[in-house]
Design a protein around this motif. Structure first.
Motif, PDB file in Angstrom:
ATOM      1  N   LEU A 134       1.851   2.777  -6.249  1.00 34.39           N
ATOM      2  CA  LEU A 134       3.203   2.455  -6.708  1.00 34.39           C
ATOM      3  C   LEU A 134       4.069   3.699  -6.552  1.00 34.39           C
ATOM      4  O   LEU A 134       3.744   4.766  -7.087  1.00 34.39           O
ATOM      5  CB  LEU A 134       3.186   2.000  -8.169  1.00 34.39           C
ATOM      6  N   ASP A 135       5.149   3.583  -5.813  1.00 41.70           N
ATOM      7  CA  ASP A 135       6.063   4.706  -5.610  1.00 41.70           C
ATOM      8  C   ASP A 135       7.464   4.154  -5.398  1.00 41.70           C
ATOM      9  O   ASP A 135       7.634   2.953  -5.183  1.00 41.70           O
ATOM     10  CB  ASP A 135       5.631   5.542  -4.400  1.00 41.70           C
ATOM     11  N   PHE A 136       8.476   5.035  -5.472  1.00 41.99           N
ATOM     12  CA  PHE A 136       9.851   4.567  -5.321  1.00 41.99           C
ATOM     13  C   PHE A 136      10.337   4.657  -3.879  1.00 41.99           C
ATOM     14  O   PHE A 136      11.485   4.345  -3.584  1.00 41.99           O
ATOM     15  CB  PHE A 136      10.788   5.342  -6.251  1.00 41.99           C
ATOM     16  N   THR A 137       9.474   5.087  -2.967  1.00 44.10           N
ATOM     17  CA  THR A 137       9.848   5.177  -1.558  1.00 44.10           C
ATOM     18  C   THR A 137       9.022   4.199  -0.736  1.00 44.10           C
ATOM     19  O   THR A 137       8.009   3.662  -1.195  1.00 44.10           O
ATOM     20  CB  THR A 137       9.610   6.602  -1.015  1.00 44.10           C
ATOM     21  N   ASP A 138       9.452   3.985   0.487  1.00 47.06           N
ATOM     22  CA  ASP A 138       8.706   3.122   1.397  1.00 47.06           C
ATOM     23  C   ASP A 138       7.494   3.871   1.945  1.00 47.06           C
ATOM     24  O   ASP A 138       7.521   5.109   2.058  1.00 47.06           O
ATOM     25  CB  ASP A 138       9.606   2.679   2.559  1.00 47.06           C
ATOM     26  N   PRO A 139       6.431   3.151   2.312  1.00 46.53           N
ATOM     27  CA  PRO A 139       5.230   3.798   2.865  1.00 46.53           C
ATOM     28  C   PRO A 139       5.544   4.581   4.137  1.00 46.53           C
ATOM     29  O   PRO A 139       6.398   4.187   4.935  1.00 46.53           O
ATOM     30  CB  PRO A 139       4.304   2.616   3.159  1.00 46.53           C
ATOM     31  N   PHE A 140       4.818   5.670   4.344  1.00 48.35           N
ATOM     32  CA  PHE A 140       4.978   6.467   5.546  1.00 48.35           C
ATOM     33  C   PHE A 140       4.329   5.753   6.730  1.00 48.35           C
ATOM     34  O   PHE A 140       3.560   4.803   6.569  1.00 48.35           O
ATOM     35  CB  PHE A 140       4.345   7.853   5.366  1.00 48.35           C
ATOM     36  N   ALA A 141       4.623   6.264   7.922  1.00 51.27           N
ATOM     37  CA  ALA A 141       4.105   5.640   9.146  1.00 51.27           C
ATOM     38  C   ALA A 141       2.583   5.667   9.188  1.00 51.27           C
ATOM     39  O   ALA A 141       1.950   4.754   9.732  1.00 51.27           O
ATOM     40  CB  ALA A 141       4.686   6.345  10.368  1.00 51.27           C
ATOM     41  N   ASN A 142       1.990   6.702   8.635  1.00 52.46           N
ATOM     42  CA  ASN A 142       0.529   6.831   8.682  1.00 52.46           C
ATOM     43  C   ASN A 142      -0.162   6.258   7.443  1.00 52.46           C
ATOM     44  O   ASN A 142      -1.337   6.530   7.196  1.00 52.46           O
ATOM     45  CB  ASN A 142       0.131   8.303   8.826  1.00 52.46           C
ATOM     46  N   PHE A 143       0.557   5.448   6.664  1.00 54.04           N
ATOM     47  CA  PHE A 143      -0.013   4.892   5.441  1.00 54.04           C
ATOM     48  C   PHE A 143      -1.140   3.910   5.787  1.00 54.04           C
ATOM     49  O   PHE A 143      -0.966   3.038   6.645  1.00 54.04           O
ATOM     50  CB  PHE A 143       1.071   4.182   4.631  1.00 54.04           C
ATOM     51  N   PRO A 144      -2.316   4.023   5.134  1.00 55.15           N
ATOM     52  CA  PRO A 144      -3.460   3.170   5.463  1.00 55.15           C
ATOM     53  C   PRO A 144      -3.159   1.686   5.236  1.00 55.15           C
ATOM     54  O   PRO A 144      -2.571   1.298   4.222  1.00 55.15           O
ATOM     55  CB  PRO A 144      -4.548   3.657   4.502  1.00 55.15           C
ATOM     56  N   ALA A 145      -3.600   0.871   6.171  1.00 55.41           N
ATOM     57  CA  ALA A 145      -3.336  -0.565   6.096  1.00 55.41           C
ATOM     58  C   ALA A 145      -4.136  -1.247   4.991  1.00 55.41           C
ATOM     59  O   ALA A 145      -3.777  -2.339   4.550  1.00 55.41           O
ATOM     60  CB  ALA A 145      -3.655  -1.206   7.446  1.00 55.41           C
ATOM     61  N   ASN A 146      -5.225  -0.612   4.557  1.00 54.10           N
ATOM     62  CA  ASN A 146      -6.084  -1.233   3.543  1.00 54.10           C
ATOM     63  C   ASN A 146      -5.616  -0.975   2.111  1.00 54.10           C
ATOM     64  O   ASN A 146      -6.249  -1.405   1.159  1.00 54.10           O
ATOM     65  CB  ASN A 146      -7.527  -0.729   3.691  1.00 54.10           C
ATOM     66  N   ILE A 147      -4.492  -0.266   1.937  1.00 59.87           N
ATOM     67  CA  ILE A 147      -3.951   0.027   0.608  1.00 59.87           C
ATOM     68  C   ILE A 147      -2.678  -0.779   0.397  1.00 59.87           C
ATOM     69  O   ILE A 147      -1.776  -0.780   1.235  1.00 59.87           O
ATOM     70  CB  ILE A 147      -3.648   1.532   0.424  1.00 59.87           C
ATOM     71  N   THR A 148      -2.595  -1.469  -0.736  1.00 59.09           N
ATOM     72  CA  THR A 148      -1.388  -2.217  -1.090  1.00 59.09           C
ATOM     73  C   THR A 148      -0.327  -1.261  -1.620  1.00 59.09           C
ATOM     74  O   THR A 148      -0.599  -0.478  -2.535  1.00 59.09           O
ATOM     75  CB  THR A 148      -1.692  -3.277  -2.159  1.00 59.09           C
ATOM     76  N   SER A 190       5.975  -5.953  -9.839  1.00 58.41           N
ATOM     77  CA  SER A 190       5.014  -6.394  -8.820  1.00 58.41           C
ATOM     78  C   SER A 190       3.589  -5.994  -9.179  1.00 58.41           C
ATOM     79  O   SER A 190       2.638  -6.740  -8.943  1.00 58.41           O
ATOM     80  CB  SER A 190       5.400  -5.833  -7.450  1.00 58.41           C
ATOM     81  N   VAL A 191       3.434  -4.806  -9.785  1.00 59.63           N
ATOM     82  CA  VAL A 191       2.096  -4.371 -10.202  1.00 59.63           C
ATOM     83  C   VAL A 191       1.591  -5.237 -11.352  1.00 59.63           C
ATOM     84  O   VAL A 191       0.427  -5.648 -11.377  1.00 59.63           O
ATOM     85  CB  VAL A 191       2.115  -2.884 -10.624  1.00 59.63           C
ATOM     86  N   LEU A 192       2.468  -5.541 -12.308  1.00 61.92           N
ATOM     87  CA  LEU A 192       2.076  -6.388 -13.435  1.00 61.92           C
ATOM     88  C   LEU A 192       1.700  -7.788 -12.961  1.00 61.92           C
ATOM     89  O   LEU A 192       0.779  -8.411 -13.517  1.00 61.92           O
ATOM     90  CB  LEU A 192       3.202  -6.458 -14.460  1.00 61.92           C
ATOM     91  N   SER A 193       2.364  -8.272 -11.927  1.00 57.18           N
ATOM     92  CA  SER A 193       2.004  -9.583 -11.376  1.00 57.18           C
ATOM     93  C   SER A 193       0.606  -9.552 -10.791  1.00 57.18           C
ATOM     94  O   SER A 193      -0.185 -10.491 -10.964  1.00 57.18           O
ATOM     95  CB  SER A 193       3.014  -9.994 -10.294  1.00 57.18           C
ATOM     96  N   GLU A 194       0.281  -8.444 -10.118  1.00 55.06           N
ATOM     97  CA  GLU A 194      -1.070  -8.301  -9.554  1.00 55.06           C
ATOM     98  C   GLU A 194      -2.106  -8.210 -10.665  1.00 55.06           C
ATOM     99  O   GLU A 194      -3.204  -8.780 -10.557  1.00 55.06           O
ATOM    100  CB  GLU A 194      -1.138  -7.070  -8.649  1.00 55.06           C
ATOM    101  N   VAL A 195      -1.775  -7.505 -11.743  1.00 60.32           N
ATOM    102  CA  VAL A 195      -2.700  -7.394 -12.876  1.00 60.32           C
ATOM    103  C   VAL A 195      -2.905  -8.755 -13.534  1.00 60.32           C
ATOM    104  O   VAL A 195      -4.034  -9.113 -13.923  1.00 60.32           O
ATOM    105  CB  VAL A 195      -2.162  -6.369 -13.901  1.00 60.32           C
ATOM    106  N   THR A 196      -1.844  -9.515 -13.675  1.00 64.15           N
ATOM    107  CA  THR A 196      -1.954 -10.857 -14.250  1.00 64.15           C
ATOM    108  C   THR A 196      -2.872 -11.738 -13.406  1.00 64.15           C
ATOM    109  O   THR A 196      -3.677 -12.521 -13.929  1.00 64.15           O
ATOM    110  CB  THR A 196      -0.562 -11.515 -14.346  1.00 64.15           C
TER     111      THR A 196
END
Length: 295
Positions: free
Chosen positions: A16-30, A44-50
Motif C-alpha cells: 500500500l503506497d500513495f504512488t503508482d507502482p514503478f516499472a520494475n514492480f513485481p507482477a506477483n505483488i498486489t 481497497s486493503v480493507l476490502s481484501e481483508v474482508t
C-alpha cells in the motif's frame, strides 16, 4: 511506503503506497494506492481483508515519522494484520546534528552553506521524535523546542550512527505506540510534571519533552545511570539524575543543596543501594558491543 525501497518485495505479497507502482514492480505483488493518513486510503486493503482475512504480518518502516498525524496508521495496522513490525529513527539520530553529514560527504559539497546542514536536528521532513518507554514506542512532536541546547547532551555521533533505528514487533488487537498529539498538557501529565506554575506554554512544553526523553528506556546508552523521584517537601517531587561521569556522592550533594533537602545522608545511602542493583544489570556506557545488541 512499500514502493520506495524494494528490500521487502521478496517477502511481500501486497503493498500500500500513495504512488503508482514503478516499472520494475513485481507482477506477483498486489499494489494498492491510497493515502494512509485518511480512512479512504485504506478502503481497497480493507476490502481484501474482508474477503480473505487479515494478513499474517505487516511491515511499516520509516513512515510514521513522515506523517503529521500517524494515529490513523497506528490504528489501522491491527485491523489489517495479525502482527507486524515498525521501524523509525531513534531519538539518538533525530536529535543529532550530523544527519546531513553523509549527504554532504557523498556529494563532496564544499559550498559556503555546507555547514548549515549541521545547524539543525535530525531530518527536516520528520515531524516526530521517537523513543521507547514503559514497553511502548513513544512519539514526541518535533517542534522547535527540540533545538534547545539541553538535547546536545542526549546523543552523540557514535549513538546516532550505531543506534539510529528503533524496531518494535507487535501482535494482537493493538499496537504499542503512544503519540502525544493532544497538546503539552497530556505530555506534562505523562512526565509527572505539574500542569500549572510555568510562566509560559513554551517552558512547560520544553520541560515535558526534556523529562520524557531523559527518562526513557534508552537513557542507559546516553550516560544516564539512574533517574530517581525524590519528595522534597512543599516543592513536591524532584528528579535526581545520576550520570556516569561524576561521583554519585557529589551529585547527591548538589541535588540536596539545590533543593534544600535536609535528609541528604539517608538519600545517599539509598542511592548507593540502588546503584549496586543497577550495576548488576546494566551495560556500561562506551563499552557497548554493537553487534551483540543488534542481534
Amino acid at each position: 511506503g512499500g514502493l520506495a525501497d524494494p528490500w521487502s518485495w521478496p517477502i511481500a505479497n501486497t503493498v500500500l503506497d500513495f504512488t503508482d507502482p514503478f516499472a520494475n514492480f513485481p507482477a506477483n505483488i498486489t499494489a494498492h494506492k491510497g493515502d494512509i493518513t485518511r480512512a479512504a486510503g485504506w478502503s481497497s486493503v480493507l476490502s481484501e481483508v474482508t474477503e480473505k482475512g487479515k494478513f499474517d504480518f505487516v511491515i511499516c518502516t520509516h513512515t510514521l515519522e513522515d506523517l503529521h498525524d500517524p494515529q490513523m496508521v497506528v490504528d489501522m495496522l491491527p485491523r489489517v494484520a495479525k502482527a507486524g513490525a515498525i521501524a523509525v529513527p531513534s531519538r539518538f539520530l533525530e536529535l543529532s546534528k550530523v544527519v546531513a553529514e553523509s549527504t554532504i560527504k557523498a556529494l563532496n559539497y564544499t559550498g559556503s552553506d555546507s555547514q548549515l546542514g549541521y545547524a539543525f536536528r535530525g531530518y527536516f521532513h520528520h515531524f516526530w521524535v521517537f523513543t521507547v518507554s514503559q514497553s511502548q514506542l513513544i512519539a514526541v512532536p518535533k517542534s522547535n523546542l527540540v533545538e534547545d541546547p539541553f538535547f546536545d547532551g542526549t546523543t552523540d555521533e557514535d549513538l546516532s550512527h550505531n543506534f539510529g533505528e528503533l524496531q518494535i514487533y507487535w501482535s494482537g488487537p493493538s499496537v504499542p505506540v503512544r503519540l502525544f498529539n493532544n497538546g503539552y498538557d497530556d505530555l506534562q501529565a505523562y512526565a509527572n510534571l505539574p500542569t500549572e506554575g510555568f510562566y509560559s506554554d513554551h517552558i512547560a512544553g520544553l520541560h515535558a519533552i526534556r523529562e520524557t526523553i531523559s527518562d526513557d528506556d534508552l537513557s542507559i546508552f546516553s550516560g544516564l545511570l539512574a533517574s530517581v523521584d525524590v519528595q522534597v517537601g512543599p516543592a513536591g517531587i524532584k528528579k535526581l539524575r545520576l550520570y556516569d561521569d561524576e561521583d554519585p556522592a557529589s551529585q547527591v550533594r548538589k541535588f540536596c543543596s539545590t533543593h534544600e533537602y535536609a535528609n541528604c545522608e539517608t538519600l545517599h545511602e539509598d542511592i548507593l543501594k540502588y546503584i549496586r542493583i543497577l550495576e548488576r544489570e546494566r551495560v556500561p556506557f562506551k563499552k557497548v558491543d554493537v553487534t551483540e545488541l543488534t542481534k
